[in-house]
Every structure is written in structure tokens, then in C-alpha cells.
Design an enzyme around this catalytic site. Structure first.
Site, PDB file in Angstrom:
ATOM      1  N   ARG A  74       0.890  -1.395   0.142  1.00 43.61           N
ATOM      2  CA  ARG A  74       0.014  -0.062   0.017  1.00 43.61           C
ATOM      3  C   ARG A  74       1.111   1.206   0.041  1.00 43.61           C
ATOM      4  O   ARG A  74       1.541   1.422   1.041  1.00 43.61           O
ATOM      5  CB  ARG A  74      -0.851   0.070   1.322  1.00 43.61           C
ATOM      6  CG  ARG A  74      -1.758   1.112   1.544  1.00 43.61           C
ATOM      7  CD  ARG A  74      -2.845   1.261   2.516  1.00 43.61           C
ATOM      8  NE  ARG A  74      -3.437   2.513   2.628  1.00 43.61           N
ATOM      9  CZ  ARG A  74      -3.395   3.337   3.783  1.00 43.61           C
ATOM     10  NH1 ARG A  74      -3.044   2.877   4.693  1.00 43.61           N
ATOM     11  NH2 ARG A  74      -3.935   4.486   3.306  1.00 43.61           N
ATOM     12  N   HIS A 118      -2.519  10.815   1.157  1.00 45.70           N
ATOM     13  CA  HIS A 118      -2.293  10.548   2.391  1.00 45.70           C
ATOM     14  C   HIS A 118      -1.684  11.901   3.109  1.00 45.70           C
ATOM     15  O   HIS A 118      -0.348  11.762   3.287  1.00 45.70           O
ATOM     16  CB  HIS A 118      -1.397   9.437   2.394  1.00 45.70           C
ATOM     17  CG  HIS A 118      -1.190   8.727   3.735  1.00 45.70           C
ATOM     18  ND1 HIS A 118      -1.405   7.278   4.086  1.00 45.70           N
ATOM     19  CD2 HIS A 118      -0.913   9.008   4.899  1.00 45.70           C
ATOM     20  CE1 HIS A 118      -1.045   7.117   5.098  1.00 45.70           C
ATOM     21  NE2 HIS A 118      -0.705   8.106   5.901  1.00 45.70           N
ATOM     22  N   ASN A 298      -7.791   1.544   9.208  1.00 45.25           N
ATOM     23  CA  ASN A 298      -6.471   1.719  10.173  1.00 45.25           C
ATOM     24  C   ASN A 298      -6.863   1.254  11.799  1.00 45.25           C
ATOM     25  O   ASN A 298      -7.521   2.196  12.136  1.00 45.25           O
ATOM     26  CB  ASN A 298      -5.793   3.028   9.998  1.00 45.25           C
ATOM     27  CG  ASN A 298      -5.452   3.075   8.464  1.00 45.25           C
ATOM     28  OD1 ASN A 298      -5.586   2.437   7.395  1.00 45.25           O
ATOM     29  ND2 ASN A 298      -5.099   4.330   8.027  1.00 45.25           N
TER      30      ASN A 298
END
Ligand code: FCB
Length: 456
Positions: A74, A118, A298
Site C-alpha cells: 500500500r 495521504h 487503520n
């Protein structure tokens, strides 16, 4: 018992945390470049200018992942590396980096799982109002189109946005993360609404422009509520607390997850937030609730919750307390059952396969006298969390994958390089990589598909 044969064992990282090459080949600045260069914002004024120099060393890093047996990686894309001004002009050299990276992953038999965002928002877009400007839905859509046209022939797994509550909560409400703003609750709710719409727009764009079927989600996060006992009352109390949406902060899990999965904000939000609620149209909600293929999540930490006599939830005193086993980050209390309860609660409510897009442990790992990095705490952490995940799978909860955070030590945001999460140790002076003991442990786990892992 092993995991299902198509279970995905992966590792994760993110662009700003590992790439470095901050001003190389035409990359523009992101909010994290600006923030980390403001004195006093980051531990010892560290920044990501060089980080793990992954931009130049990706081939070595991919080889290490291959030797570990990672089935998937990822990664995230740096928006300002691809569009230095956030919109408009495409930086071909920046895009070419991801083209090479994807090719080398595929050549190594590693499936790329790509996160579009991100946290490294182009600074140019910060100056245009960032998430509070509704135009960000189009900006993000246009960026996604550039990416999909380049990588969409080979990348089949996508996550739009990493950890929305951290983006808005820590970045724009509490001011702890870039860009360090302290906007009002009302502005942050508006920003969060735009962020969720941007997710929906990106999902549409990916489906329209990638070749063949793809899988899309985003990477949510929360703090787990672990029932103090197996009693029905404690389980119900933990569930209720987990999905509650009444606190005037950005940490209400259902605020972020309900609209994406269920097509509406939690009904109790309107009452709790009153005039602070953004104006939400049916068209907005339809955009946010684009069908997705799995729930990315997460999972790190949590505490115990029990039922009061009237059934209402309360935290068990001390379960987030003095002397708890922890990582070196203050919030990383070790709560192994977190994976079990997160998977179970999330699947119950949203009915999609769950993928743990991050989970990991940080410490002050260093190279020992024998030249190796012994990290028994991380191995113990993994055995516990993965054992609890295995229990969920054994009970029929569809957990489809797990990504360890992180493949290598990296720039841990506000904490700089102090806290190390990697399976691979990085010497930031020499850029030497040293696989830790946990790297070999995880390699063996992947080889056996978790067969020898005890069920917690
Ligand atoms: C998550 C982030 C990731 C990393 C881990 C420790 O919140 O997504 O980038 O910093 O925490």
C-alpha cells in the site's frame, strides 16, 4: 486453521513519510513541507526533505518487500509531485516515478494498492482554501483522472483518502498536524463534507477511467471500543459508544463512515450539532455514497467499555491508563482485541469485506552489536493483533486483507524520525536498510498463511 487462500498480506507506507526528493524533478510543496519547516512544529525540527530517500532507492525497497514475501504494497501518491500547483499542469517526471514503481512492484509479484491522498495536500491548494473550498471536489477529481489515465491499466486496488478524521481533526481543528489550523467546528464539518464528496468524485473517476474492474475504498480510522466482558449488555454498550455521533470534535467514526456506506449522516448528528451542520443536499449524499468494494480501516488502539445499569456506555477506568503496555507513541496502547472488535462491529454495520489497511507498533529500534535489529515487542504485538484478527475470520467475519504499518521506519509526522514502526530499520545517516527480526517473523507468517498463529 489458515486464512482464506485469497487473503492479502501486505505492508504499507505513504509518500511524504518515505520518498524524500522534496524538490526533485519538479515536485511542488505540500502543506507538510511548509509545516515541517516551521520551527517547533515537529520533534527536533525534523522534516521529510530526504526521509528514506525512497524516490531514489525504490528498487532496493521493492526487492526487500519481495524477499519478505509481501503480496501487496500500500503506497500513496504525492499529489504535488504529480500536479505541483495542485491543478492544471502535469509534472510528467513526477508521474513517471509512480509508473516505474508500479512496474517494478508488478515485476516482483507484489500487487500495488494505491492511496490517492495521504495528507500531503499541495500548498497551492491550501492557499485556495483547501477542504473548506467546495472546488476541492473538482480539484481532487481532476487529479484522480490524471492518475487513473497513467496507472489505471495496472492498478486495480485504490483508496481515495487516508484517515479523514486525522486530516480535518488534527490538521484543521486541533492544529497539531499540517497545516496547523484551528478552524471552528462549523468550518471543519463543512470541510469534512467536501472531503467526503471528493472521495465520491474520485471513486467515480477511477471507475470511469481505469481499465477493467477495480476495487475502491478509503482508509478510515478510529479508536476501538472493546467490550469489558462478553455479556450482551457490554457488547451493546461498546457498539453504541463506537458509533456515537454527538461529540463536538472530528472523532465521531460514524460521521465519516455512515455517509459513505449508508448514504446519510448519523441522524443524531443534526440534533447534536444544530446550526453547525453543513447544508447537505441529496445530490451531495449520492455522490458520497458511491458504491465501494471493501471497508479500509487503520486499526491501532482502543480501550474497554462496559454498560452502566441503564445500558449506557462508560469507559472502564484504567483501561487507557498508567502503566499500560504501549508503543513509544502515547496513543499506542496495546489493545490486541482491537482487530477482532473493529472487524466485527464494522462488518455488522456496513456489510462489506474489511481490509486492515494499517496496523503496527512503534519503538526505538536500533542495530544491535550483532548487526541485527531484535524487536521482540513488535513480534509479540503482531502475534496478539493478528491472533485476534484470526478469531474474527474463524467466526466468519469477512476480513480480506492486512497491511502492516510500516514496511520501513519513516517520518512519523509530528514525531519526526523518533518513533520507528518499520519491519525494516532505516539508518537515516547512511540510508542503510536492515531487516528487523519482525521482518523474518512476518515473512514466515505470510509463507504459512497464518497457519501457526494462535487464535486469540
Ligand atoms: C496513521 C497514519 C500513518 C502512520 C501511522 C502510525 O494514523 O495513517 O501515516 O503515521 O498512523
Amino acid at each position: 486453521m489458515s486464512f482464506p487462500p485469497d487473503f492479502t498480506w501486505g505492508v504499507a507506507a505513504a509518500a511524504y513519510q518515505i520518498e524524500g526528493a522534496a524538490a526533485t524533478d519538479g515536485r511542488g510543496p505540500s502543506v507538510w513541507d511548509v509545516f515541517s519547516h516551521e520551527p517547533g512544529k515537529i520533534f527536533e525540527d525534523h522534516h521529510g526533505d530526504v526521509a528514506c530517500d525512497h524516490y531514489h532507492r525504490y528498487a532496493e525497497d521493492v526487492a526487500l518487500m519481495r524477499e519478505m514475501g509481501a503480496q501487496a504494497y500500500r503506497l500513496s501518491l504525492s499529489w504535488p509531485r504529480i500536479l505541483p500547483e495542485g491543478t492544471g499542469r502535469v509534472n510528467d517526471k513526477g508521474l513517471a516515478f509512480y509508473d516505474r514503481l508500479v512496474d517494478s512492484l508488478l515485476a516482483a509479484g507484489i500487487t500495488p494498492w494505491v492511496t490517492l491522498f495521504h495528507w500531503d495536500l499541495p500548498q497551492a491548494l491550501q492557499l485556495r482554501g483547501a477542504w473548506c473550498n467546495r472546488e476541492i471536489v473538482d480539484w481532487f477529481g481532476d487529479y484522480t483522472a490524471v492518475v487513473a489515465d497513467k496507472l489505471g491499466d495496472r492498478v486495480k486496488h485504490w483508496m481515495t483518502i487516508n484517515e479523514p478524521p486525522v486530516v480535518i481533526g488534527l490538521g484543521y481543528h486541533e492544529g497539531m498536524f499540517a497545516p496547523g489550523q484551528k478552524l471552528s467546528f462549523r468550518e471543519c464539518l463543512l470541510g469534512s463534507h467536501h472531503l467526503l464528496m471528493a472521495h465520491g468524485r474520485a471513486t467515480q473517476v477511477l471507475r470511469a477511467r481505469c481499465r477493467g474492474p477495480i476495487k475502491v475504498s478509503l482508509a478510515h480510522t478510529g479508536r476501538e471500543r472493546i467490550p469489558a466482558t462478553q455479556s450482551a449488555a457490554d457488547i451493546a454498550a461498546a457498539r453504541r459508544d463506537y458509533f456515537a455521533c454527538t461529540a463536538k470534535n472530528m472523532w465521531n467514526l460514524s460521521w465519516w463512515m455512515d455517509p459513505v456506506h449508508l448514504g446519510h449522516y448519523p441522524p443524531e448528528a443534526a440534533e447534536a450539532f444544530g446550526a453547525d451542520m453543513p447544508k447537505v443536499t441529496d445530490a451531495d449524499l449520492k455522490l458520497i455514497a458511491q458504491p465501494i468494494d471493501f471497508t479500509g480501516y487503520n486499526c491501532y488502539s482502543g480501550w474497554l467499555v462496559r454498560a452502566r445499569p441503564d445500558g449506557s456506555p462508560e469507559n472502564v477506568p484504567g483501561s487507557w491508563g498508567i502503566g499500560n503496555p504501549r508503543g513509544t507513541l502515547s496513543w499506542l496502547h496495546i489493545a490486541p482485541d482491537a482487530t477482532y472488535w473493529a472487524a466485527r462491529f464494522i462488518h455488522e454495520r456496513y456489510r462489506l469485506p474489511v481490509v486492515f489497511t494499517e496496523n503496527g507498533y512503534c519503538n526505538t529500534d536500533f542495530v544491535h552489536l550483532d548487526g541485527r535489529v531484535h524487536d521482540p515487542q513488535r513480534i509479540d504485538f503482531l502475534a496478539r493483533y493478528l491472533g485476534a484478527m484470526k478469531r474474527a475470520v474463524a467466526e466468519g467475519v469477512p476480513v480480506a486483507g492486512y497491511f502492516y504499518w510500516s514496511v520501513m521506519d519513516n517520518f512519523e509526522w509530528k514525531e519526526g524520525y523518533k518513533d520507528r514502526f518499520g519491519l525494516i530499520h532505516v539508518d537515516y545517516q547512511t540510508q542503510k536498510r536492515t531487516p528487523k527480526d519482525s521482518y523474518f517473523w512476518y515473512r514466515d507468517l505470510i509463507r504459512t498463511n497464518g497457519a501457526n498463529l494462535p487464535t486469540a
